[in-house]
Design a protein around this motif. Sequence first.
Motif, PDB file in Angstrom:
ATOM      1  N   THR A  62      -1.717  11.884 -16.895  1.00 43.47           N
ATOM      2  CA  THR A  62      -1.187  12.676 -15.785  1.00 43.47           C
ATOM      3  C   THR A  62      -2.324  13.430 -15.102  1.00 43.47           C
ATOM      4  O   THR A  62      -3.448  13.496 -15.602  1.00 43.47           O
ATOM      5  N   GLY A  63      -1.986  14.027 -13.960  1.00 42.10           N
ATOM      6  CA  GLY A  63      -2.954  14.848 -13.246  1.00 42.10           C
ATOM      7  C   GLY A  63      -4.049  14.057 -12.565  1.00 42.10           C
ATOM      8  O   GLY A  63      -5.102  14.613 -12.226  1.00 42.10           O
ATOM      9  N   GLU A  64      -3.820  12.771 -12.339  1.00 40.98           N
ATOM     10  CA  GLU A  64      -4.813  11.922 -11.688  1.00 40.98           C
ATOM     11  C   GLU A  64      -4.315  11.545 -10.289  1.00 40.98           C
ATOM     12  O   GLU A  64      -3.225  11.002 -10.131  1.00 40.98           O
ATOM     13  N   LYS A  65      -5.101  11.801  -9.300  1.00 40.28           N
ATOM     14  CA  LYS A  65      -4.723  11.475  -7.936  1.00 40.28           C
ATOM     15  C   LYS A  65      -4.889   9.985  -7.673  1.00 40.28           C
ATOM     16  O   LYS A  65      -5.903   9.384  -8.048  1.00 40.28           O
ATOM     17  N   LEU A  66      -3.889   9.379  -7.036  1.00 37.07           N
ATOM     18  CA  LEU A  66      -3.964   7.963  -6.685  1.00 37.07           C
ATOM     19  C   LEU A  66      -5.002   7.751  -5.582  1.00 37.07           C
ATOM     20  O   LEU A  66      -5.078   8.521  -4.625  1.00 37.07           O
ATOM     21  N   THR A  67      -5.799   6.724  -5.740  1.00 33.24           N
ATOM     22  CA  THR A  67      -6.715   6.291  -4.681  1.00 33.24           C
ATOM     23  C   THR A  67      -6.353   4.851  -4.308  1.00 33.24           C
ATOM     24  O   THR A  67      -5.745   4.129  -5.091  1.00 33.24           O
ATOM     25  N   ILE A  85      -5.011   4.615 -10.426  1.00 29.78           N
ATOM     26  CA  ILE A  85      -4.798   5.925 -11.039  1.00 29.78           C
ATOM     27  C   ILE A  85      -5.585   5.930 -12.332  1.00 29.78           C
ATOM     28  O   ILE A  85      -5.335   5.114 -13.222  1.00 29.78           O
ATOM     29  N   GLY A  86      -6.552   6.847 -12.428  1.00 26.66           N
ATOM     30  CA  GLY A  86      -7.464   6.826 -13.571  1.00 26.66           C
ATOM     31  C   GLY A  86      -8.295   5.559 -13.523  1.00 26.66           C
ATOM     32  O   GLY A  86      -8.926   5.237 -12.513  1.00 26.66           O
ATOM     33  N   LEU A 142       0.828  -1.205   0.000  1.00 18.79           N
ATOM     34  CA  LEU A 142       0.000   0.000   0.000  1.00 18.79           C
ATOM     35  C   LEU A 142       0.865   1.258   0.000  1.00 18.79           C
ATOM     36  O   LEU A 142       2.062   1.204   0.286  1.00 18.79           O
ATOM     37  N   PRO A 143       0.264   2.439  -0.300  1.00 16.91           N
ATOM     38  CA  PRO A 143       1.038   3.687  -0.275  1.00 16.91           C
ATOM     39  C   PRO A 143       1.603   3.995   1.111  1.00 16.91           C
ATOM     40  O   PRO A 143       0.892   3.916   2.111  1.00 16.91           O
ATOM     41  N   ASN A 144       2.887   4.311   1.150  1.00 22.98           N
ATOM     42  CA  ASN A 144       3.518   4.810   2.372  1.00 22.98           C
ATOM     43  C   ASN A 144       3.702   6.319   2.326  1.00 22.98           C
ATOM     44  O   ASN A 144       4.106   6.932   3.309  1.00 22.98           O
ATOM     45  N   ILE A 145       3.439   6.910   1.181  1.00 19.84           N
ATOM     46  CA  ILE A 145       3.349   8.370   1.017  1.00 19.84           C
ATOM     47  C   ILE A 145       1.876   8.692   0.789  1.00 19.84           C
ATOM     48  O   ILE A 145       1.273   8.193  -0.163  1.00 19.84           O
ATOM     49  N   SER A 146       1.290   9.465   1.657  1.00 20.50           N
ATOM     50  CA  SER A 146      -0.136   9.755   1.530  1.00 20.50           C
ATOM     51  C   SER A 146      -0.416  10.564   0.269  1.00 20.50           C
ATOM     52  O   SER A 146       0.269  11.564  -0.001  1.00 20.50           O
ATOM     53  N   PRO A 147      -1.430  10.179  -0.527  1.00 21.79           N
ATOM     54  CA  PRO A 147      -1.819  10.987  -1.686  1.00 21.79           C
ATOM     55  C   PRO A 147      -2.235  12.397  -1.303  1.00 21.79           C
ATOM     56  O   PRO A 147      -2.212  13.303  -2.144  1.00 21.79           O
ATOM     57  N   ASN A 148      -2.590  12.600  -0.034  1.00 20.24           N
ATOM     58  CA  ASN A 148      -2.982  13.921   0.448  1.00 20.24           C
ATOM     59  C   ASN A 148      -1.842  14.645   1.148  1.00 20.24           C
ATOM     60  O   ASN A 148      -2.023  15.744   1.675  1.00 20.24           O
ATOM     61  N   GLY A 149      -0.660  14.027   1.171  1.00 25.50           N
ATOM     62  CA  GLY A 149       0.466  14.610   1.878  1.00 25.50           C
ATOM     63  C   GLY A 149       1.072  15.795   1.152  1.00 25.50           C
ATOM     64  O   GLY A 149       0.849  16.009  -0.045  1.00 25.50           O
ATOM     65  N   PRO A 150       1.894  16.584   1.854  1.00 22.93           N
ATOM     66  CA  PRO A 150       2.464  17.805   1.267  1.00 22.93           C
ATOM     67  C   PRO A 150       3.686  17.557   0.405  1.00 22.93           C
ATOM     68  O   PRO A 150       4.082  18.438  -0.362  1.00 22.93           O
ATOM     69  N   SER A 151       4.307  16.383   0.502  1.00 23.04           N
ATOM     70  CA  SER A 151       5.552  16.154  -0.227  1.00 23.04           C
ATOM     71  C   SER A 151       5.796  14.664  -0.389  1.00 23.04           C
ATOM     72  O   SER A 151       5.103  13.831   0.204  1.00 23.04           O
ATOM     73  N   GLY A 152       6.823  14.343  -1.177  1.00 26.21           N
ATOM     74  CA  GLY A 152       7.213  12.955  -1.370  1.00 26.21           C
ATOM     75  C   GLY A 152       6.720  12.390  -2.685  1.00 26.21           C
ATOM     76  O   GLY A 152       5.963  13.023  -3.432  1.00 26.21           O
ATOM     77  N   TRP A 153       7.160  11.185  -2.971  1.00 30.12           N
ATOM     78  CA  TRP A 153       6.790  10.494  -4.201  1.00 30.12           C
ATOM     79  C   TRP A 153       6.802   8.990  -3.946  1.00 30.12           C
ATOM     80  O   TRP A 153       7.393   8.502  -3.000  1.00 30.12           O
ATOM     81  N   GLU A 154       6.128   8.264  -4.819  1.00 37.03           N
ATOM     82  CA  GLU A 154       6.039   6.815  -4.661  1.00 37.03           C
ATOM     83  C   GLU A 154       5.668   6.199  -6.003  1.00 37.03           C
ATOM     84  O   GLU A 154       4.896   6.777  -6.768  1.00 37.03           O
TER      85      GLU A 154
END
Length: 386
Positions: A114-119, A130-131, A51-63
């Motif tokens: 691009t421009g699609e938020k991960l859920t 994504i999408g 699962l994501p360890n960087i929150s899609p709603n977080g202020p920084s980071g990548w995954e």
Amino acid sequence: MRILRSLLALAPAVAAEFISGGSFGRTTIGPYNNCSGTLTTRPTDVAVDTLPNISPNGPSGWERWDLTIYQSDIFLNLRWLQGDPASYNSVPADGSFEVSARFTNGTIFHTRITGEKLTYTNSSPYSITIGQNTLTWDDSQTWFNTTLNLNGVTGSFGTQSIMLDKFSPYAGWIIGQLTEGLFSGIPVTRGHTHVGSIQFPCGQAVNLTAQSVLLHMFAEQPLQSLAVNYGIRAFRSTGTAFGDTFIYENSRAPNSSEYNAFFLGRAEIRGTEYVPYTFYAGTNNNLLSINQINRTSTEAQLAGCANTDYVPFTWNYTLPLPALEQFDSAGGKTTLYVFNNISTAEPFGSEYVSYQSGTGIAYIYQTPGAAVIDQQPSSGGQPSEQ
């Protein structure tokens, strides 16, 4: 003293918000050495670690998650990505998904949204999306299923995890660290992608009966600030009685520290089914030795153990031509390779050595101007004191 110094030096200064129940970021005491010929326990945190360890709603980071698939007529890399791995201003909510393919005639296909938020779904069955492109798995950790729909590309297929085991490096004895602050894991170390197909906009449909690897990587900081280069290689041998999986990783941090990690597992026919078990997972240069034969050829030897009468495992491989090359926004290059001519010597049962052919893939990253890491292999282990 060296271990203590490494541990303190590699405690991540800016840590990701690790998923609860997962293994990333925990400390470990050393190499995992089962060598019993049985899978004594199955890891219970593979499903959560993916699962994501960087929150899609977080202020920084990548995954990112890379599902790499290869068979005789196609090489595929599918990438779910949140944020920009090369940007100091990466925003995880800026997600993208891409499909890259190379066909046997040399044609390269690439498409991206691009421009699609991960859920994601954080209970079984788990998923990232994504999408309209989704990767799904459950607590059994046996199947990772994919559905695709972007820019005329459609697909639906399953990836079976043969080893039922994962692998993460642990530089500085911190689980998941490839270098300080750069985390990675391989949820599917030996995959078989089948039960489905992928169709391209030109109308070409490819039925998949392929080998595959699932790679997962993330960080709070840009990749080039954490690693000058790295190599992640996932090799497999194939025989009638057993198949071995050998993963060898090495990396160099900007402060010139070098790290090694390795995994060796076997799926062995017993009765009517393959039984998987793990020999080694570690970061110990007393077990793994790397010998550069020439500019492109390498021999990797992993020590044997009581279960193999201490006969070592040997893998000889030559760096092939690139299958795909990918460039990030800072000019860093990731080259993907397919190996079709690996030779192995492996202990098995009463036989002193069983020779088998092998295949595999590699991900080789380098910042602009950095050396190709396969031409300057690390001697392994934790960083040496200067």
